[in-house]
Design an enzyme around this catalytic site. Structure first.
Site, mmCIF file in Angstrom:
data_model
loop_
_atom_site.group_PDB
_atom_site.id
_atom_site.type_symbol
_atom_site.label_atom_id
_atom_site.label_comp_id
_atom_site.label_asym_id
_atom_site.label_seq_id
_atom_site.Cartn_x
_atom_site.Cartn_y
_atom_site.Cartn_z
ATOM 1 N N HIS A 53 3.306 6.241 -0.702
ATOM 2 C CA HIS A 53 1.837 6.110 -0.733
ATOM 3 C C HIS A 53 1.431 4.686 -1.140
ATOM 4 O O HIS A 53 0.549 4.088 -0.516
ATOM 5 C CB HIS A 53 1.234 7.137 -1.697
ATOM 6 C CG HIS A 53 -0.226 6.927 -1.949
ATOM 7 N ND1 HIS A 53 -1.210 7.471 -1.137
ATOM 8 C CD2 HIS A 53 -0.880 6.197 -2.887
ATOM 9 C CE1 HIS A 53 -2.394 7.095 -1.587
ATOM 10 N NE2 HIS A 53 -2.224 6.318 -2.650
ATOM 11 N N GLU A 54 2.073 4.161 -2.172
ATOM 12 C CA GLU A 54 1.739 2.793 -2.623
ATOM 13 C C GLU A 54 2.055 1.782 -1.523
ATOM 14 O O GLU A 54 1.322 0.810 -1.334
ATOM 15 C CB GLU A 54 2.469 2.450 -3.922
ATOM 16 C CG GLU A 54 2.077 3.325 -5.119
ATOM 17 C CD GLU A 54 0.579 3.428 -5.326
ATOM 18 O OE1 GLU A 54 -0.151 2.462 -5.018
ATOM 19 O OE2 GLU A 54 0.121 4.493 -5.795
ATOM 20 N N HIS A 57 -0.685 1.338 0.856
ATOM 21 C CA HIS A 57 -1.702 0.352 0.471
ATOM 22 C C HIS A 57 -1.270 -1.060 0.863
ATOM 23 O O HIS A 57 -2.096 -1.878 1.284
ATOM 24 C CB HIS A 57 -1.963 0.414 -1.038
ATOM 25 C CG HIS A 57 -2.726 1.639 -1.456
ATOM 26 N ND1 HIS A 57 -3.898 2.025 -0.849
ATOM 27 C CD2 HIS A 57 -2.478 2.567 -2.417
ATOM 28 C CE1 HIS A 57 -4.342 3.138 -1.416
ATOM 29 N NE2 HIS A 57 -3.495 3.494 -2.372
HETATM 30 ZN ZN LIG Z 1 -3.544 5.105 -3.591
#
Ligand SMILES: [Zn+2]
Length: 212
Positions: free
Chosen positions: A81-82, A85
């Site tokens: 998930h990171e 980004h």
């Molecule tokens: Zn996030």
């Protein structure tokens, strides 16, 4: 509170499943960054529980101890998930740019809103000042609303890269999706709670009481 305990429970549950490929959160992060052609982002390990984050300014992706060295599907999901980004940052994903741009405004707005409303009330109900305070508070809601597509999109990107690259097996993809959906729910809950606070402010102080 319910949302955050749900995230913790979901994370704990899927933290018990070791990934079949045996990769750690750090491995998964490095894999996604490499697959996405990102070479200027460093991955580091930090202390804390679920303190994982990506800093677009310093180009550092920080993974918490629980994520970095773990081979659980939950840890891989969080790390991925990171990375989502970092990919957004590289691709200039516009909701992320808007989000970054309104951070200072939202901070000022949420800090100044209540003092402004209070002063408005004390100045024998100055409706203009009160409305200004409510408008300031609504900047916090705006920030949280812009956060939603950014968070959902980061998870979506992460899952796509992991499943296409074969890092996750077909049974593991739905598990990671559950972890990431639970995490996204906290942002929905935060936005909902801010919306209700705003609604309360409008009902209590908004409108047009023309006392003067
Ligand atoms: Zn996030």
């Amino acid at each position: 509170m319910v949302a955050s305990s749900y995230v913790n429970r979901t994370f704990k549950h899927y933290d018990q499943y070791r990934s079949q490929s045996g990769v750690t959160g750090t491995d998964a992060a490095n894999y996604i960054l490499q697959q996405s052609g990102i070479s200027d982002v460093g991955v580091q390990k930090i202390s804390g529980n679920l303190t994982d984050n990506y800093n677009g300014k310093t180009k550092v992706l920080s993974l918490s101890e629980a994520t970095a060295d773990s081979t659980s599907v939950a840890a891989i999901g969080v790390a991925a998930h990171e990375c989502g980004h970092a990919v957004q940052d590289k691709k200039n994903y516009w909701p992320m740019r808007i989000r970054t741009a309104i951070v200072p405004l939202a901070n000022i707005g949420s800090t100044a809103a209540f003092p402004i409303i209070l002063i408005g009330v004390l100045l024998s109900w100055n409706q203009t000042l009160i409305n200004l305070g409510i408008a300031a508070f609504s900047l916090a809601l705006l920030f949280q609303l812009v956060t939603l597509p950014v968070e959902f999109n980061a998870s979506h990107r992460a899952l796509t890269i992991l499943s296409e690259g074969g890092v996750l097996s077909s049974e593991e993809v739905p598990m990671v999706r559950k972890v990431l959906t639970a995490a996204a729910l906290t942002y929905v809950a935060a936005a909902l709670s801010t919306f209700l606070q705003l609604l309360r402010l409008v009902l209590l102080f908004g409108g047009n009481r023309n006392d003067n």
